[in-house]
Design a protein around this motif. Structure first.
Motif, PDB file in Angstrom:
ATOM      1  N   TYR A  32       0.579  -1.348  -0.060  1.00 16.02           N
ATOM      2  CA  TYR A  32       0.004   0.050  -0.325  1.00 16.02           C
ATOM      3  C   TYR A  32       0.904   1.349   0.041  1.00 16.02           C
ATOM      4  O   TYR A  32       0.592   2.230  -0.947  1.00 16.02           O
ATOM      5  CB  TYR A  32      -1.109   0.057   1.145  1.00 16.02           C
ATOM      6  CG  TYR A  32      -1.659   1.262   1.500  1.00 16.02           C
ATOM      7  CD1 TYR A  32      -2.607   1.701   0.676  1.00 16.02           C
ATOM      8  CD2 TYR A  32      -0.997   2.081   2.588  1.00 16.02           C
ATOM      9  CE1 TYR A  32      -3.246   2.947   1.021  1.00 16.02           C
ATOM     10  CE2 TYR A  32      -1.766   3.515   2.826  1.00 16.02           C
ATOM     11  CZ  TYR A  32      -2.712   3.823   2.011  1.00 16.02           C
ATOM     12  OH  TYR A  32      -3.434   4.960   2.235  1.00 16.02           O
ATOM     13  N   ALA A  33       1.558   1.279   0.694  1.00 20.06           N
ATOM     14  CA  ALA A  33       2.662   2.683   1.011  1.00 20.06           C
ATOM     15  C   ALA A  33       3.544   2.573  -0.194  1.00 20.06           C
ATOM     16  O   ALA A  33       3.554   3.479  -0.956  1.00 20.06           O
ATOM     17  CB  ALA A  33       3.580   2.467   2.337  1.00 20.06           C
ATOM     18  N   TRP A  89       3.542   5.499  -2.836  1.00 16.86           N
ATOM     19  CA  TRP A  89       4.428   6.690  -3.160  1.00 16.86           C
ATOM     20  C   TRP A  89       5.256   6.574  -4.480  1.00 16.86           C
ATOM     21  O   TRP A  89       5.567   7.506  -5.196  1.00 16.86           O
ATOM     22  CB  TRP A  89       5.424   6.177  -2.064  1.00 16.86           C
ATOM     23  CG  TRP A  89       5.357   6.685  -0.728  1.00 16.86           C
ATOM     24  CD1 TRP A  89       4.538   7.463  -0.134  1.00 16.86           C
ATOM     25  CD2 TRP A  89       5.863   5.917   0.529  1.00 16.86           C
ATOM     26  NE1 TRP A  89       4.532   7.359   1.143  1.00 16.86           N
ATOM     27  CE2 TRP A  89       5.314   6.294   1.468  1.00 16.86           C
ATOM     28  CE3 TRP A  89       6.875   4.744   0.654  1.00 16.86           C
ATOM     29  CZ2 TRP A  89       5.645   5.872   2.966  1.00 16.86           C
ATOM     30  CZ3 TRP A  89       7.048   4.454   1.795  1.00 16.86           C
ATOM     31  CH2 TRP A  89       6.666   4.834   2.852  1.00 16.86           C
ATOM     32  N   ALA A  90       5.367   5.102  -4.950  1.00 20.22           N
ATOM     33  CA  ALA A  90       5.848   5.206  -6.547  1.00 20.22           C
ATOM     34  C   ALA A  90       4.617   5.812  -7.418  1.00 20.22           C
ATOM     35  O   ALA A  90       5.393   6.071  -8.490  1.00 20.22           O
ATOM     36  CB  ALA A  90       5.932   3.677  -6.724  1.00 20.22           C
ATOM     37  N   ARG A  91       3.519   5.652  -7.132  1.00 17.65           N
ATOM     38  CA  ARG A  91       2.531   6.315  -8.237  1.00 17.65           C
ATOM     39  C   ARG A  91       2.209   7.761  -8.235  1.00 17.65           C
ATOM     40  O   ARG A  91       1.144   8.146  -8.310  1.00 17.65           O
ATOM     41  CB  ARG A  91       1.115   5.467  -8.246  1.00 17.65           C
ATOM     42  CG  ARG A  91       1.303   3.868  -8.692  1.00 17.65           C
ATOM     43  CD  ARG A  91       0.186   3.390  -8.747  1.00 17.65           C
ATOM     44  NE  ARG A  91      -0.988   4.359  -9.039  1.00 17.65           N
ATOM     45  CZ  ARG A  91      -1.755   4.019  -9.976  1.00 17.65           C
ATOM     46  NH1 ARG A  91      -1.837   3.074 -10.581  1.00 17.65           N
ATOM     47  NH2 ARG A  91      -2.843   4.856 -10.296  1.00 17.65           N
ATOM     48  N   THR A 100       0.401   8.832  -0.141  1.00 24.65           N
ATOM     49  CA  THR A 100      -0.808   7.765   0.079  1.00 24.65           C
ATOM     50  C   THR A 100      -1.994   8.609   0.316  1.00 24.65           C
ATOM     51  O   THR A 100      -2.044   9.779   0.254  1.00 24.65           O
ATOM     52  CB  THR A 100      -0.443   7.258   1.497  1.00 24.65           C
ATOM     53  OG1 THR A 100      -0.084   8.171   2.470  1.00 24.65           O
ATOM     54  CG2 THR A 100       0.866   6.394   1.437  1.00 24.65           C
ATOM     55  N   LEU A 101      -3.194   7.825   0.573  1.00 26.51           N
ATOM     56  CA  LEU A 101      -4.351   8.607   0.929  1.00 26.51           C
ATOM     57  C   LEU A 101      -4.258   9.592   2.195  1.00 26.51           C
ATOM     58  O   LEU A 101      -4.785  10.609   1.974  1.00 26.51           O
ATOM     59  CB  LEU A 101      -5.540   7.470   1.143  1.00 26.51           C
ATOM     60  CG  LEU A 101      -5.882   6.624   0.188  1.00 26.51           C
ATOM     61  CD1 LEU A 101      -7.021   5.629   0.223  1.00 26.51           C
ATOM     62  CD2 LEU A 101      -6.435   7.460  -1.424  1.00 26.51           C
ATOM     63  N   VAL A 135       6.475  12.304  -0.959  1.00 25.89           N
ATOM     64  CA  VAL A 135       7.607  11.657  -0.709  1.00 25.89           C
ATOM     65  C   VAL A 135       8.392  11.703  -1.933  1.00 25.89           C
ATOM     66  O   VAL A 135       7.938  11.397  -3.172  1.00 25.89           O
ATOM     67  CB  VAL A 135       7.735  10.137  -0.400  1.00 25.89           C
ATOM     68  CG1 VAL A 135       8.853   9.346  -0.542  1.00 25.89           C
ATOM     69  CG2 VAL A 135       6.746  10.034   0.807  1.00 25.89           C
ATOM     70  N   VAL A 136       9.673  12.338  -1.870  1.00 26.31           N
ATOM     71  CA  VAL A 136      10.473  12.584  -3.045  1.00 26.31           C
ATOM     72  C   VAL A 136      12.034  12.288  -2.746  1.00 26.31           C
ATOM     73  O   VAL A 136      12.425  11.889  -1.466  1.00 26.31           O
ATOM     74  CB  VAL A 136      10.617  14.046  -3.344  1.00 26.31           C
ATOM     75  CG1 VAL A 136       9.288  14.310  -3.884  1.00 26.31           C
ATOM     76  CG2 VAL A 136      11.217  14.835  -2.309  1.00 26.31           C
ATOM     77  N   ASP A 137      12.794  12.022  -3.632  1.00 26.00           N
ATOM     78  CA  ASP A 137      14.153  11.735  -3.314  1.00 26.00           C
ATOM     79  C   ASP A 137      14.946  12.991  -2.856  1.00 26.00           C
ATOM     80  O   ASP A 137      14.296  14.163  -2.863  1.00 26.00           O
ATOM     81  CB  ASP A 137      14.886  11.000  -4.534  1.00 26.00           C
ATOM     82  CG  ASP A 137      15.149  11.804  -5.749  1.00 26.00           C
ATOM     83  OD1 ASP A 137      14.896  13.228  -5.544  1.00 26.00           O
ATOM     84  OD2 ASP A 137      15.550  11.396  -6.845  1.00 26.00           O
TER      85      ASP A 137
END
Length: 158
Positions: free
Chosen positions: A77-78, A82-84, A88-89, A98-100
């Motif tokens: 889920y997490a 984060w990848a998409r 998250t919700l 979340v970024v690099d």
């Protein structure tokens, strides 16, 4: 720091916003855990030929497998969230992402490392989260170790 550099810098996601997002994310994860538990319970009852009122034994291999499945689905889920799109919700209402370290999308490996370290941090009474109160850059353990950052996005103009 110049005025343009300060305006280009993304605001950091303070610990309060992070905790609010985490509390919000408990609900979809809990729903997923309930579905997994239902599957285990039905399988244990009907396929294992056990009495209908018998529970899975505590600390048994089957219960450990159940917990591993629950942890894995929370990780999916997490990390998939984060990848998409970096959120998250629970992060969306608080405008967290979340970024690099360069502000781009993180690698999947970094996201799984982030999830694993955050899990350890929560298991240690949230110590890695509370660390952000003392960190010069307000980073948590999972931010530092995974090479990711959580930023707060600006409000959308209507």
């Amino acid at each position: 720091m110049t005025a343009t550099a300060a305006s280009d810098e993304k605001p950091r996601a303070l610990i309060g916003w992070r905790l609010l997002a985490l509390l919000y994310d408990v609900w979809p994860v809990l729903a997923l855990w309930m579905l997994i538990s239902l599957g285990f319970t039905l399988g244990y009852t009907f396929l294992g030929h056990h009495a209908a009122r018998e529970n899975i034994a505590p600390y048994s291999p089957l219960q450990l497998l159940l917990w591993l499945c629950c942890w894995s689905v929370a990780g999916l889920y997490a990390t998939l969230s984060w990848a998409r799109g970096g959120q998250t919700l629970g992060m969306r209402p608080w405008r967290l992402k979340v970024v690099d370290t360069h502000g781009g999308p993180p690698a999947v490996r970094a996201l799984w490392l982030r999830f694993g370290v955050a899990t350890l941090s929560l298991a240690l009474a949230g110590l890695g989260f509370w660390w952000a109160w003392f960190d010069r850059e307000r980073l948590t353990w999972h931010d530092r170790l995974s090479g990711t950052r959580m930023i707060r996005l600006p409000k959308q103009k209507r």
